[in-house]
Enzyme design. Structure first.
Site, PDB file in Angstrom:
ATOM      1  N   CYS A   1       4.517  -2.683  -2.237  1.00 39.87           N
ATOM      2  CA  CYS A   1       3.530  -3.721  -1.917  1.00 39.87           C
ATOM      3  C   CYS A   1       2.310  -3.522  -2.827  1.00 39.87           C
ATOM      4  CB  CYS A   1       3.130  -3.621  -0.445  1.00 39.87           C
ATOM      5  SG  CYS A   1       2.106  -2.184  -0.065  1.00 39.87           S
TER       6      CYS A   1
ATOM      7  N   GLU B   1       5.755   5.281   0.288  1.00 39.75           N
ATOM      8  CA  GLU B   1       5.162   5.623  -1.003  1.00 39.75           C
ATOM      9  C   GLU B   1       3.842   6.361  -0.837  1.00 39.75           C
ATOM     10  OE1 GLU B   1       6.221   2.610   0.111  1.00 39.75           O
ATOM     11  OE2 GLU B   1       6.418   1.224  -1.568  1.00 39.75           O
TER      12      GLU B   1
ATOM     13  N   HIS C   1       2.908   3.867   4.586  1.00 44.59           N
ATOM     14  CA  HIS C   1       4.113   3.449   3.869  1.00 44.59           C
ATOM     15  C   HIS C   1       4.737   4.686   3.235  1.00 44.59           C
ATOM     16  CE1 HIS C   1       2.785  -1.019   3.204  1.00 44.59           C
ATOM     17  NE2 HIS C   1       2.493  -0.581   4.426  1.00 44.59           N
TER      18      HIS C   1
ATOM     19  N   CYS D   1       0.518  -0.093  -2.301  1.00 47.23           N
ATOM     20  CA  CYS D   1       1.245   1.050  -2.853  1.00 47.23           C
ATOM     21  C   CYS D   1       1.268   1.012  -4.378  1.00 47.23           C
ATOM     22  CB  CYS D   1       2.657   1.088  -2.285  1.00 47.23           C
ATOM     23  SG  CYS D   1       2.692   1.454  -0.513  1.00 47.23           S
TER      24      CYS D   1
END
Length: 174
Positions: free
Chosen positions: A108, A80, A78, A111
């Site tokens: 999410c 992040e 991801h 993260c």
């Protein structure tokens, strides 16, 4: 929207509540513009268009990236996670206590947990994610008693632009 289109994007807007309380100024909005550009680049790679930028206490960009889950065959890639890893490498430390994270979508749970573990000072995000979010929705990681660090959180920054990218991406795949 393409990266070329990003240059034509109207000036960034911040929710009234941030102007009212003086939380953000135009200089602080620049990382979100960069995060949106990273999201557009991710979309160009057929990735879900999420972008993130991590800046240090002086506002210097330490890392910027977009989702690379498909490209790297890595479910943890991801935006992040990628910028947290890169910034920790640059700083030579696992804690990023003087850093702020700008991301185009509410993080999410995975993260959000990484943000907490990295001790990130502030989190600014664009679109809310009622289905997969872990900050304002879902497990609300930062409010759990097991959470060791909760950053200051500011949601809804450039929400319309971030949500539009996501909506267009998923509509094109239906």
């Amino acid at each position: 929207m393409t990266l070329a289109g990003a240059a034509q994007r109207p000036a960034l807007t911040m929710p009234t509540r941030f102007r009212q309380f003086g939380v953000m100024n135009n200089t602080e909005m620049e990382p979100m513009a960069r995060a949106l550009a990273e999201a557009e680049a991710a979309q160009g790679r057929a990735e879900v268009p999420v972008g993130a930028v991590l800046v240090d206490g002086s506002g210097r960009v330490l890392a910027a990236n977009g989702n690379r889950i498909v490209e790297l065959n890595d479910p943890t890639a991801h935006a992040e996670m990628l910028v947290i890893r890169a910034a920790a490498e640059i700083k030579g430390a696992p804690r990023l206590a003087d850093c702020d994270l700008y991301v185009t979508l509410e993080p999410c749970p995975m993260c959000a947990a990484a943000i907490s573990l990295a001790r990130i000072r502030r989190l600014y995000f664009g679109a809310y994610d009622a289905k997969g979010g872990g900050v304002e929705h879902g497990p609300r990681i930062f409010t759990q008693p097991t959470c060791h660090h909760a950053p200051e959180v500011y949601g809804g920054i450039e929400e319309a632009a971030a949500a539009k990218l996501l909506k267009e991406f998923f509509q094109a795949r239906r």
